[in-house]
Design a protein around this motif. Structure first.
Motif, PDB file in Angstrom:
ATOM      1  N   ASP A  74      21.134  15.549  44.108  1.00  0.00           N
ATOM      2  CA  ASP A  74      21.640  17.004  44.191  1.00  0.00           C
ATOM      3  C   ASP A  74      20.984  17.830  45.232  1.00  0.00           C
ATOM      4  O   ASP A  74      20.531  19.032  45.275  1.00  0.00           O
ATOM      5  CB  ASP A  74      21.280  17.674  42.854  1.00  0.00           C
ATOM      6  N   THR A  88      15.889  19.173  50.812  1.00  0.00           N
ATOM      7  CA  THR A  88      14.941  20.293  50.545  1.00  0.00           C
ATOM      8  C   THR A  88      13.466  20.052  50.628  1.00  0.00           C
ATOM      9  O   THR A  88      12.667  20.721  51.420  1.00  0.00           O
ATOM     10  CB  THR A  88      15.261  21.183  49.292  1.00  0.00           C
ATOM     11  N   GLY A 131      16.500  21.946  40.261  1.00  0.00           N
ATOM     12  CA  GLY A 131      17.685  22.482  40.294  1.00  0.00           C
ATOM     13  C   GLY A 131      17.843  23.837  40.454  1.00  0.00           C
ATOM     14  O   GLY A 131      19.125  24.242  41.148  1.00  0.00           O
ATOM     15  N   GLN A 132      16.820  24.616  40.302  1.00  0.00           N
ATOM     16  CA  GLN A 132      16.759  26.159  40.348  1.00  0.00           C
ATOM     17  C   GLN A 132      16.970  26.672  41.932  1.00  0.00           C
ATOM     18  O   GLN A 132      17.213  27.689  42.336  1.00  0.00           O
ATOM     19  CB  GLN A 132      15.876  26.629  39.718  1.00  0.00           C
ATOM     20  N   THR A 133      16.202  25.541  42.652  1.00  0.00           N
ATOM     21  CA  THR A 133      15.810  25.938  44.180  1.00  0.00           C
ATOM     22  C   THR A 133      17.188  26.298  44.943  1.00  0.00           C
ATOM     23  O   THR A 133      17.103  27.177  45.600  1.00  0.00           O
ATOM     24  CB  THR A 133      15.163  24.834  44.692  1.00  0.00           C
ATOM     25  N   ALA A 134      18.148  25.420  44.585  1.00  0.00           N
ATOM     26  CA  ALA A 134      19.485  25.913  45.588  1.00  0.00           C
ATOM     27  C   ALA A 134      19.996  27.234  44.873  1.00  0.00           C
ATOM     28  O   ALA A 134      20.635  27.530  45.995  1.00  0.00           O
ATOM     29  CB  ALA A 134      20.398  24.334  45.468  1.00  0.00           C
ATOM     30  N   GLN A 135      19.765  27.385  43.937  1.00  0.00           N
ATOM     31  CA  GLN A 135      20.492  28.674  43.393  1.00  0.00           C
ATOM     32  C   GLN A 135      19.704  29.865  43.938  1.00  0.00           C
ATOM     33  O   GLN A 135      20.370  30.790  44.496  1.00  0.00           O
ATOM     34  CB  GLN A 135      20.575  28.566  41.887  1.00  0.00           C
ATOM     35  N   ASP A 136      18.206  29.862  43.636  1.00  0.00           N
ATOM     36  CA  ASP A 136      17.557  30.999  43.994  1.00  0.00           C
ATOM     37  C   ASP A 136      16.290  31.015  44.879  1.00  0.00           C
ATOM     38  O   ASP A 136      15.756  31.913  44.947  1.00  0.00           O
ATOM     39  CB  ASP A 136      17.028  31.778  42.601  1.00  0.00           C
ATOM     40  N   GLN A 137      16.662  29.925  45.831  1.00  0.00           N
ATOM     41  CA  GLN A 137      15.529  29.632  46.738  1.00  0.00           C
ATOM     42  C   GLN A 137      13.877  29.930  46.338  1.00  0.00           C
ATOM     43  O   GLN A 137      13.165  30.424  47.071  1.00  0.00           O
ATOM     44  CB  GLN A 137      15.900  30.707  48.052  1.00  0.00           C
ATOM     45  N   THR A 138      13.770  29.420  45.049  1.00  0.00           N
ATOM     46  CA  THR A 138      12.222  29.345  44.644  1.00  0.00           C
ATOM     47  C   THR A 138      11.877  27.914  44.115  1.00  0.00           C
ATOM     48  O   THR A 138      13.015  27.214  44.003  1.00  0.00           O
ATOM     49  CB  THR A 138      12.399  30.285  43.161  1.00  0.00           C
ATOM     50  N   ARG A 145       7.177  30.166  39.646  1.00  0.00           N
ATOM     51  CA  ARG A 145       8.065  30.089  40.514  1.00  0.00           C
ATOM     52  C   ARG A 145       7.597  31.012  41.785  1.00  0.00           C
ATOM     53  O   ARG A 145       7.366  32.354  41.241  1.00  0.00           O
ATOM     54  CB  ARG A 145       9.410  30.423  39.892  1.00  0.00           C
TER      55      ARG A 145
END
Ligand code: ATP
Length: 515
Positions: free
Chosen positions: A432, A437, A479-486, A499
């Motif tokens: 993913d 990244t 998984g959250q990185t792609a959504q909120d850049q954290t 985070r």
């Protein structure tokens, strides 16, 4: 800590260092070679971090002197092999030796002042010698003499009279009377530069870095702008043919030193001695070593080297010396011994003309004789001499923190500045877009910090490995990185995770890692 506990802590440190790539026995595939060690990928990073901090604080950014102005210190990297006359002048050829005893039965060789002996309190029966392993000596007593160990007392071999040797069972021997009387054993390793191997071509591997500094005193005065008082600092390898290399890297035959010779006017030497004493203790504390694990030990008058007017050791509470302390650094007031000796042996003038002092005396209205007598002198030397490889050992011992609640059961709590790896950077899983990244983050950060990118194994195993090598922070792309850049940032000491936005990451890390 009991003796057995402390022994096992040391065993665990040695095993971790091998397992994770800090320190390997030299020539291990050939069975090793006693007293020599190789520093692995993490060991060299740790060693360089300490080395650089010493250099920074000695040469690039030295402390302010007692008058509030920065002291003047320049660097040097002199040859390991110098003209052998160096070591005649310094006194090493004649005097750099340790008392040594041999065991006729086992061919073992021991430093007499390191051998301890359990002697019967009532003076009857055999005595049992040991170097490190008191328990083994006590077992021998029980087995061979059927006596209770409490009836024995511990003394140093060299304090016993010659006739007592007949009753001593050597550290590795089975019967009494096999130890020879102590004899001097030169600690210098020799070599023969050039094609002819004879006495005339014999040279020595330096047993300390200091002498290279004295040999260059005149060069430095003549070619730089330093004026007394000033220092010359040097870091490099030294070699000593230690009779009993032991306690891991504590006493090795090849090791690294960090030494600084501080040249000053004779009547200011005591002031500078006091100055360097406290500066050096502060420096060790700046490495994150607990003040309670460090102490000063002043040398008693009879212990002082023939040339020294005062010497103090900075000692550390090593697991293998506890509850006692062992040497880490020596700070010596060497008087004018070294420059005088080299001047005599080389026939060169090594005294110093102090123009500023001459002017000051003139202004004070001193007589012409006084001005002449005082403004040309042989500088005195204050020498803080420490072991770089011993400092590595100290930081490993200091950082070693057992923690049964963690998967790794232990972590290395280095002060972040000295941690070999500052950041572990991971994709949570290998899909993913997470590896891409994480790798990009690694490329962004590696210019600033020593980072490791690791996409393999479970995240738990990766955290455990980073704990064991003392990495202060682990950054995980999930998984959250792609959504909120954290990303998550995990703290080695608390294991807590926060985070942090990618745009705030550099600032967050700078606050924690000090850059
Ligand atoms: P020791 O009494 O332990 O033999 P020393 O007093 O001879 O040591 P110095 O000559 O003062 O030691 O050397 C300065 C520093 O160099 C020591 O404080 C120590 O940190 C380091 N050093 C000396 N010998 C060794 C060695 N064999 N292995 C590792 N480090 C050493």
């Amino acid at each position: 800590m009991s003796e057995t506990q402390s022994t096992s802590v040391m065993d665990q440190i040695v095993s971790l260092c091998k397992r994770r790539g800090f320190i390997y026995p030299a020539s291990e595939i050939y069975g090793g070679i006693r007293g020599f060690w190789d520093y692995g990928p993490l060991g060299i990073l740790l060693k360089n971090n300490i080395r650089d901090w010493w250099w920074r604080n000695m040469v690039e950014c030295p402390p302010l002197g007692p008058d509030g102005h920065p002291v003047d210190i320049v660097g040097l990297d002199s040859a390991i092999i110098q003209n052998p006359k160096t070591w005649e002048a310094s006194g090493h050829v004649a005097g750099f030796n340790d008392p040594m005893v041999d065991c006729k039965a086992t061919q073992g060789r021991y430093r007499a002042d390191h051998v301890k002996v359990l002697i019967p309190k009532d003076g009857v029966g055999s005595s049992f010698a040991f170097v490190d392993d008191k328990e083994a000596a006590e077992k021998k007593i029980k087995r061979d003499a059927h006596r209770n160990p409490v009836d024995y007392q511990e003394v140093v071999l060299t304090s016993l009279p010659a006739e007592a040797y007949e009753k001593i069972v050597g550290p590795d021997a089975k019967v009494a009377g096999t130890l020879t009387q102590p004899r001097p054993f030169s600690l210098m390793l020799d070599t023969y530069p050039g094609p002819i191997r004879d006495e005339a071509n014999k040279a020595y591997l330096r047993p300390e870095t200091a002498q290279g500094i004295f040999l260059n005193f005149k060069n430095i005065i003549d070619t730089t702008r330093v004026k007394v008082p000033f220092g010359v600092a040097q870091i490099g390898k030294s070699f000593r043919n230690e009779v009993t290399p032991r306690n891991y890297i504590f006493r090795s035959r090849e090791f690294e030193q960090m030494e600084m010779e501080f040249f000053c006017a004779p009547d200011e030497a005591l002031k500078w001695y006091q100055f360097w004493r406290s500066e050096r203790m502060r420096w060790w504390e700046s490495l994150g070593v607990a003040a309670s694990h460090l102490r000063f030990r002043d040398h008693a008058a009879e212990e002082l080297s023939h040339y020294s007017k005062a010497t103090v050791d900075i000692e550390y509470l090593y697991p293998f010396t506890a509850p006692d302390f062992g040497e880490l650094e020596g700070i010596a007031h060497r008087g004018d011994f070294d420059l005088t000796q080299h001047s005599k042996h080389s026939g060169q003038k090594l005294d110093y003309f102090d123009q500023e002092l001459q002017l000051a005396l003139k202004e004070k209205g001193a007589s012409a004789e006084e001005i002449k007598a005082k403004s040309r002198y042989m500088p005195n030397v204050i020498e803080p001499a420490s072991g770089l490889t011993r400092a590595v050992l100290v930081l490993l011992c200091e950082a070693y923190t057992p923690d049964e609640t963690r998967p790794s059961k232990v972590f290395l709590k280095f002060k972040p500045q000295f941690a070999p790896v500052k950041l572990g950077i991971f994709p949570l899983v290998n899909k993913d877009g997470m590896p891409e990244t994480a790798e990009k983050l690694y490329l962004d950060l590696r210019g600033k910090y020593t980072c490791e990118y690791d996409p393999k194994q479970t995240i738990g195993k990766r955290y455990a490995r980073m704990d064991e090598i003392g990495t202060p922070y682990c950054i995980t792309v999930d998984g959250q990185t792609a959504q909120d850049q954290t990303v998550t940032v995990r703290d080695r000491d608390t294991q807590g995770q926060v985070r942090v936005g990618l745009d705030k990451l550099q600032g967050y890390l700078a606050a924690g890692l000090g850059k």
